[in-house]
Write an enzyme that holds these catalytic residues in place. Structure first.
Site, PDB file in Angstrom:
ATOM      1  CE  LYS A   1      21.135  21.165 -32.128  1.00  0.00           C
ATOM      2  NZ  LYS A   1      22.456  20.810 -31.567  1.00  0.00           N
TER       3      LYS A   1
ATOM      4  CB  SER B   1      23.429  24.039 -29.598  1.00  0.00           C
ATOM      5  OG  SER B   1      23.687  22.784 -30.175  1.00  0.00           O
TER       6      SER B   1
ATOM      7  CB  SER C   1      25.062  20.501 -28.505  1.00  0.00           C
ATOM      8  OG  SER C   1      25.525  21.820 -28.569  1.00  0.00           O
TER       9      SER C   1
HETATM   10  N1  GLN Z   1      28.686  24.911 -26.473  1.00  0.00           N
HETATM   11  C1  GLN Z   1      29.533  24.318 -27.463  1.00  0.00           C
HETATM   12  C2  GLN Z   1      29.759  25.282 -28.598  1.00  0.00           C
HETATM   13  O1  GLN Z   1      29.193  26.333 -28.539  1.00  0.00           O
HETATM   14  C3  GLN Z   1      28.959  23.023 -27.952  1.00  0.00           C
HETATM   15  C4  GLN Z   1      28.012  23.158 -29.070  1.00  0.00           C
HETATM   16  C5  GLN Z   1      27.627  21.858 -29.686  1.00  0.00           C
HETATM   17  O2  GLN Z   1      27.937  20.788 -29.175  1.00  0.00           O
HETATM   18  N2  GLN Z   1      26.955  21.945 -30.838  1.00  0.00           N
HETATM   19  O3  GLN Z   1      30.468  25.017 -29.513  1.00  0.00           O
END
Ligand code: GLN
Length: 480
Positions: A76, A151, A175
């Site tokens: 990532k 994400s 994410s």
């Molecule tokens: N969708 C969640 C957020 O926007 C999780 C994001 C993540 O785990 N980085 O915070």
């Protein structure tokens, strides 16, 4: 070449000399080229990956290759790799070259994994659809009009469309698990503190954890045993010894079930009106299968569901507003060159360098931390987090594994939820539980719905009990 779904297969062919790393890497480069329109990769590391393939091939021939030889992995784009650009999919870091490698990258390289490129994600990992990326959304290979999830959307699609064998993501509130669920992969988030965060761009430091996206549980286990364990650069990593996760998986051939588990289904998560009916149906079928496999399944009540999303968003935005204060246009990152004063330089660099969602969260975080609101929001949320954690620990005293959905719906259409942050935040309801409690959790594929979209189930367990989760997942998918 066919799709490889585990490192064991690749290593078998390498050992039999039916395959070379040069061929393997050429195959993945071609796959990436053919799937460019999915927008999963922010950059392909052609040169360093090709060089690695040559070096590791030589090691294979003289018998000195590490245990990940043959693993072609994407990372990532918020994980630092020395000498390579890392952007967190933000204009703020568009051309930033990392001066050092994260611990996870060092550990992958030490075991001879080939790092093939950096993967698109939501900006600074803030989002659940990969639509907040400065480099545009990632498309789901099951239906290109739909989101990849987020994400770590690029990580999930790269594995889904066979552009690499496995990928690293980060999971702050889902994410790794949610994009894996949207793309039909296995998304594994270990206990908070199992894997070092050194060199991983921080979002919310008391939640952030590196996780894996793979096509097999065996690969998730193998990667975890390489990545986990104490690190002098991150004092939040546990000193607990790292089990040999991969060698303790129940053997395939015997189709044997690990010791019967006590599985508890979180009733309110399944009964919620917000849950898509096909997802619910698939989860009920999976529960039946657990019973047939000899596990004891009960329903338990978890009545704190409505507090999860507010608590998560108060605490993570507070931490984010602090973590992202370093991007000021002075230390590093994007700088506005027209500013006439220092104050103006800060303001315009941050206003132009960050996207909408990141700015929204910085403002929300600064608000909940501000004098007068600190007690009412931030401190209260800390207390609620403790209650949630205690309640979960209580449930896990009497049960080995907790079950819930990963997300309320399968992958939604690109653009469908983007205008309404609250709809987007509410969709995190099932994944933020494990993040607030700091426990390990996995998203497992349950096949597709009628429209061909992947469905998924989430399993969670006690802190540092990753082995139980991996064993159960392994035997469950094996019998699918
Ligand atoms: N969708 C969640 C957020 O926007 C999780 C994001 C993540 O785990 N980085 O915070």
């Amino acid at each position: 070449m066919k799709k490889y779904t585990s490192l064991t297969e690749i290593q078998g062919e390498l050992a039999q000399k039916q395959l070379t790393l040069k061929e393997l890497i050429a195959y993945y480069f071609k796959q990436i080229e053919q799937h460019q329109h999915l927008n999963a990769f922010n950059e392909v590391f052609f040169d360093s990956a090709t060089k690695q393939a040559e070096e590791i091939q030589a090691k294979l021939e003289n018998g000195s290759a590490g245990k990940l030889a043959g693993m072609v992995i994407g990372i990532k784009d918020n994980i630092c790799y020395e000498g390579h650009v890392v952007t967190a999919s933000s204009k703020m870091l568009e051309n930033f070259v990392s001066p050092y490698s994260s611990t996870v990258v060092k550990r992958l390289l030490a075991e001879d994994a080939i790092i093939i490129g950096r993967l698109n994600c939501d900006e600074f990992a803030m989002g659940g659809s990969n639509e907040t990326s400065y480099f545009g959304p990632v498309k789901n290979a099951a239906d290109e009009e739909r989101v990849a999830g987020g994400s770590s959307g690029g990580s999930a699609v790269a594995v889904q469309a066979d552009m690499c064998l496995a990928a690293l993501g980060t999971d702050t509130g889902g994410s790794v698990r949610q994009p894996a669920a949207f793309c039909g992969n296995i998304g594994f988030k270990p206990t908070y503190g199992r894997i070092s965060r050194y060199g991983v761009i921080a979002y919310a430091s008391s939640f952030d954890q590196v996780g894996t996206i793979t096509s097999s549980v065996a690969d998730a286990a193998l990667l975890l045993e390489v990545l986990a364990g104490a690190d002098e650069n991150d004092s939040t990593v546990s000193q607990l010894p790292v089990p040999s996760y991969s060698s303790h998986l129940p053997p395939h051939a015997k189709r044997q079930t690990p010791n019967a588990c006590k599985i508890a289904v979180l009733k309110e998560t399944i009964e919620s009106d917000a849950l898509d009916p096909e997802t619910k149906e698939a989860i009920l079928v999976a529960i039946e299968k657990f019973k047939q496999d000899g596990h004891e399944v009960t329903e338990v009540s978890f009545d704190l569901l409505e507090y999860l999303v507010p608590t998560y968003y108060i605490l993570t935005t507070a931490e984010a507003s602090s973590n992202l204060s370093r991007y000021d246009g002075v230390h590093y990152g994007y700088r506005n060159t027209q500013a006439q004063s220092l104050n103006q330089l800060y303001k315009s660099s941050r206003a132009e360098g960050f996207g909408e969602e990141v700015k929204r969260r910085i403002m929300l975080g600064a608000f909940v931390l501000s004098a007068g609101y600190y007690d009412a929001y931030y401190q209260k949320a800390q207390k609620v987090r403790r209650l949630i954690r205690e309640r979960i620990e209580e449930l896990l005293k009497n049960h080995d594994v907790l079950v819930s959905p990963v997300a309320p719906t399968p992958a939604f259409k690109i653009g469908e939820n983007v205008q309404d942050p609250l709809v987007m935040y509410m969709a995190d309801i099932y994944t933020v539980l494990a993040s607030l409690a700091g426990i390990p959790a996995v998203a497992l594929p349950l096949g597709n719905n009628k429209a061909g979209l992947p469905l998924s189930i989430q399993l969670m367990t006690k802190h540092f009990n990753e082995q139980a989760l991996l064993s159960l997942s392994h035997s469950f998918l094996e019998k699918a």
